[in-house]
Write an enzyme that holds these catalytic residues in place. Structure first.
Site, short mmCIF file in Angstrom:
data_model
loop_
_atom_site.label_atom_id
_atom_site.label_comp_id
_atom_site.label_asym_id
_atom_site.label_seq_id
_atom_site.Cartn_x
_atom_site.Cartn_y
_atom_site.Cartn_z
CG ASN A 73 19.66 4.28 -15.32
OD1 ASN A 73 20.37 4.78 -16.20
ND2 ASN A 73 18.33 4.46 -15.28
CG ASN A 132 15.60 8.95 -24.61
OD1 ASN A 132 15.11 9.74 -23.80
ND2 ASN A 132 16.40 7.96 -24.23
CB CYS A 135 17.78 10.00 -20.90
SG CYS A 135 19.11 9.29 -19.92
CB CYS A 385 -8.90 2.23 9.94
SG CYS A 385 -10.43 2.44 9.01
#
Length: 429
Positions: A73, A132, A135, A385
């Protein structure tokens, strides 16, 4: 049925399932519907200034038939006025007093700005604050978000400013776009943070349209880096949570974020040190009601394990997470193929021949049937494997006695330092 209640640094909620600060927590209508569905808490979509966004703003990475394996976003913080958000936070908290409502905040790195917004959001009754600093796009170009989060001293200073006036617990949300996340986590703790949350989104470009040559997403033919999240980032997030959980310099509770979409993911994050978790992309993909399955699954798991409270999970696997230098170099596993479950697709043989140690032979057994067999003396136990094998139970990784006493790289180096040239390094096993 186990007790699902948590207490994260003084923030109580009826279960560990919180919505992360993102589009699903943009309005009171959404958060209240989420609480009705069963979510225990919500971190309100980031409040701050200025209120600007773009169109378009989302993109997804689909992989091998799976929709939204990753999500990207370029959206910024809330595009609704602060006064409207505060009114709806007040109404939501009044209607759901026992649920956790945390305000995500982002402002310029100025002391008075932080003081002002903290006082305003706490006045409407939030249970805590999340700063925050993660961001990576848009706001970061103005000195906020990850631009702050990538400067440990600035994280510490801003956390200190918030703590000067905050009366509720303060969570610092960290950016993964940094070399060592524990450095910033320690500075957040030094600044007085009551908890940390991680991870925020990772710098990314979702893709390029090979026909129009536009980036995905684009805004009128121009693109920019965005933030990556969703199931694809879970291993990165889990590692960073574990690094912070085992770092004594951090030492504060963790709210785990990053690709969580099932109850098993929740268990993993809590075992690696998270007290609670936050979810975003899975809700954007499937809606609020996924929490019902997550609650049921977690309850059943706790009952099966005989645990009375979900809090008993927190940090239980942290002691099992160490540095490479502390791993036992003499521990040995080998692949063993179960003929009864093998479908003879030969993917393990191809993978071993082309990308590993050429130790799976194609043979014919006494009945004339083609079989695959591992030469255990040549197998290094790489797991490749078993990873590529599409048949459940066809390949097991078996621990063998290597015949040597356990020895880590660090122990080996200590032994070598005492030899005084009597033996070569190669002789020390």
């Amino acid at each position: 049925m186990a007790d699902l209640r948590i207490d994260l640094a003084g923030i109580k909620s009826p279960n560990p399932f919180w919505l992360a600060s993102a589009p699903p927590t943009n309005t009171g209508y959404q958060v209240q519907r989420a609480f009705e569905a069963g979510w225990g808490g919500a971190v309100w979509k980031t409040l701050g200034d200025p209120i600007i966004n773009t169109s378009s703003r989302f993109a997804a990475v689909h992989f091998n038939g799976q929709r939204v394996a990753g999500f990207n976003n370029i959206e910024l913080i809330t595009d609704r006025p602060l006064e409207v958000n505060l009114k709806e936070i007040y109404e939501t908290k009044k209607r759901f007093p026992d649920h956790a409502v945390i305000a995500s905040l982002m402002v310029e790195p100025k002391r008075e700005k932080w003081h002002e917004i903290v006082k305003r959001v706490e006045a409407v009754g939030v249970d805590g604050l999340e700063l925050n600093f993660g961001c990576p796009h848009g706001m970061a170009e103005r000195g906020m978000g990850a631009a702050s989060g990538q400067q440990p001293d600035l994280v510490q200073a801003q956390t200190t400013w918030v703590k000067e006036v905050a009366t509720t617990p303060v969570i610092v949300k960290l950016t993964p776009n940094i070399t060592d996340i524990t450095v910033v986590a320690r500075h957040a703790a030094k600044g007085g943070a009551d908890a940390i949350s991680l991870i925020n989104t990772i710098n990314s470009l979702a893709g390029v349209d090979i026909h129009s040559w536009n980036t995905i997403p684009h805004v009128g033919g121009q693109g920019a880096h965005g933030g990556y999240c969703g199931p694809a980032v879970k291993p990165i997030a889990l590692s960073m949570v574990a690094e912070c959980a085992r770092d004594r310099g951090v030492g504060i509770p963790i709210s785990g974020i990053g690709g969580i979409s099932t109850w098993q993911d929740v268990v993993e994050f809590m075992l690696m040190g998270a007290t609670g978790i936050q979810v975003c992309t899975a809700v954007m993909h499937h809606g609020f009601r996924i929490v019902e399955e997550m609650i049921d699954g977690l309850n059943n798991y706790l009952d099966d394990k005989g645990l009375a409270s979900v809090t008993e999970l927190t940090g239980k696997s942290v002691p099992k997470y160490s540095n490479w230098g502390d791993l036992d170099l003499n521990y040995k596993v080998v692949a063993r193929i179960n003929e009864d479950n093998c479908i003879n697709c030969n993917k393990c043989h191809i993978a071993c021949e082309d990308a590993s140690h050429q130790c799976i032979d194609m043979l014919t057994n006494a009945d004339g049937k083609a079989v695959l067999q591992v030469r255990e003396e040549d197998c290094v136990g790489c797991n490749l494997c078993s990873i590529v094998c599409p048949a459940d139970g066809a390949i097991d990784m078996i621990a063998l006695d290597s015949g040597a006493a356990p020895m880590t790289w660090n122990q080996r180096q200590q032994v070598i330092s005492t030899l005084n040239g009597s033996y070569s390094e190669a002789e020390v096993v």
